[in-house]
Motif scaffolding. Sequence first.
Motif, short mmCIF file in Angstrom:
data_model
loop_
_atom_site.label_atom_id
_atom_site.label_comp_id
_atom_site.label_asym_id
_atom_site.label_seq_id
_atom_site.Cartn_x
_atom_site.Cartn_y
_atom_site.Cartn_z
N TYR A 1 0.84 -1.20 0.00
CA TYR A 1 0.00 0.00 0.00
C TYR A 1 0.87 1.26 0.00
O TYR A 1 0.63 2.20 -0.75
CB TYR A 1 -0.90 -0.02 1.23
N GLY B 1 2.48 1.77 -3.30
CA GLY B 1 1.49 2.30 -4.24
C GLY B 1 1.32 3.80 -4.10
O GLY B 1 1.17 4.52 -5.09
N ASP C 1 4.39 5.40 -5.72
CA ASP C 1 4.26 5.37 -7.17
C ASP C 1 3.27 6.43 -7.65
O ASP C 1 3.49 7.11 -8.66
CB ASP C 1 3.80 3.99 -7.63
N THR D 1 0.58 7.57 -11.19
CA THR D 1 -0.32 6.43 -11.29
C THR D 1 -1.46 6.62 -10.30
O THR D 1 -1.36 7.40 -9.35
CB THR D 1 0.42 5.12 -11.00
N GLU E 1 -3.78 6.51 -7.18
CA GLU E 1 -3.50 6.26 -5.77
C GLU E 1 -4.32 5.08 -5.29
O GLU E 1 -5.46 4.90 -5.71
CB GLU E 1 -3.84 7.50 -4.95
N PRO E 2 -3.77 4.23 -4.40
CA PRO E 2 -4.55 3.10 -3.88
C PRO E 2 -5.86 3.58 -3.25
O PRO E 2 -5.89 4.58 -2.55
CB PRO E 2 -3.63 2.50 -2.81
N ARG F 1 0.09 -2.00 -12.39
CA ARG F 1 1.35 -2.04 -11.65
C ARG F 1 1.12 -2.26 -10.15
O ARG F 1 1.82 -3.06 -9.52
CB ARG F 1 2.11 -0.74 -11.88
N ARG F 2 0.17 -1.53 -9.58
CA ARG F 2 -0.10 -1.66 -8.15
C ARG F 2 -0.55 -3.07 -7.80
O ARG F 2 -0.11 -3.65 -6.80
CB ARG F 2 -1.16 -0.65 -7.73
N GLU F 3 -1.40 -3.63 -8.63
CA GLU F 3 -1.90 -4.98 -8.37
C GLU F 3 -0.79 -6.02 -8.48
O GLU F 3 -0.70 -6.94 -7.66
CB GLU F 3 -3.04 -5.29 -9.35
N ARG G 1 2.44 -5.54 -7.97
CA ARG G 1 3.37 -5.41 -6.85
C ARG G 1 2.73 -5.88 -5.54
O ARG G 1 3.41 -6.48 -4.69
CB ARG G 1 3.84 -3.96 -6.74
N THR G 2 1.44 -5.64 -5.38
CA THR G 2 0.74 -6.14 -4.19
C THR G 2 0.78 -7.66 -4.14
O THR G 2 1.12 -8.26 -3.12
CB THR G 2 -0.71 -5.65 -4.19
#
Length: 314
Positions: free
Chosen positions: A133, A136, A139, A145, A147-148, A243-245, A247-248
């Motif tokens: 998180y 994210g 990033d 990108t 934001e979460p 990308r966030r998904e 890396r999570t």
Amino acid sequence: MRTTVPEVPVRDLYSISEVAEAFGLTVATLRFYEERGLVQHSERRARVRHYRRADLARLAYAQLWHEDGLLTLAETSAIVDSDRLGDRLGLIATQREALRARMGRMERAVRVLTHMLDCRTDRALECPMTGAYVRGRVDAALDGTPEPTGFWPEGHGSHAGHAAHTGHAGHTGHTGHAGGSEAVLGATAPAQAPAPAQAQAPAPRSIGDERLLALTRDLLSESAKAREWACGTICDWARSFDRREVRTLASLLASTAALEQDADCVESELNALGELATTGLVEAADLAALRRLPRESVRPGDVGQLDDLMEQYF
């Protein structure tokens, strides 16, 4: 013999101190309300302001907007002084949307704080959920990108609750279901063959927070079958994640693999990490936990996958 209850006489005039106490205000606040036109005293007796019961309806009406509706005093004055329905509805609609946005931020804050209370890692940033998180947010700040919008695994909307997560030690405290992610993700799969590429708009590269939550819950499940199913789903959907998904999921997979006791699940988790690595979105920090995976716990046929990941990122 019939007894008659005497009627209590209804007073009609109240001093400013009596009104302030009755309405939960200070005398100074009530005077300020008068200056703003939200209430007017009826008369003065011995230089003390007094209010008639009928005149206090305006004060109660102002409190309805200011205290219950959380409008500012300026907005409250505008509504109390206006007899135009259109003006009133416009102010109400604006305030309702602002409150909904504020409620969303408060719910997100509760999820973050609840997760932090449940998390049992000594260093918060070593927690795969917190770390992903935070990365994210970095990033989003530096790369522009998105934001979460959720915080995992504590929940998103009505799809998860406090009981879904009680810590990170192994898989204790996580309740899973075999095929849970497949049920969520599969529900959106096309039922017919896709149209020619030139006739289709490009699909968005994101599965969304609800589906991501379903995957994380299965990866943290006590059920080995659920964990394997989630890994298979990640392999199938690797090119659908943003990308966030990526890396999570990579961070979570690395952590679960390091703690994994089931050899079949280790194989599935390494395969899923390999598929995510092909997206080019995984970073070394996401796989840091993989260094704690003992080589002797990996079957000979899976050592090559582990070595490839270690060589690529470390």
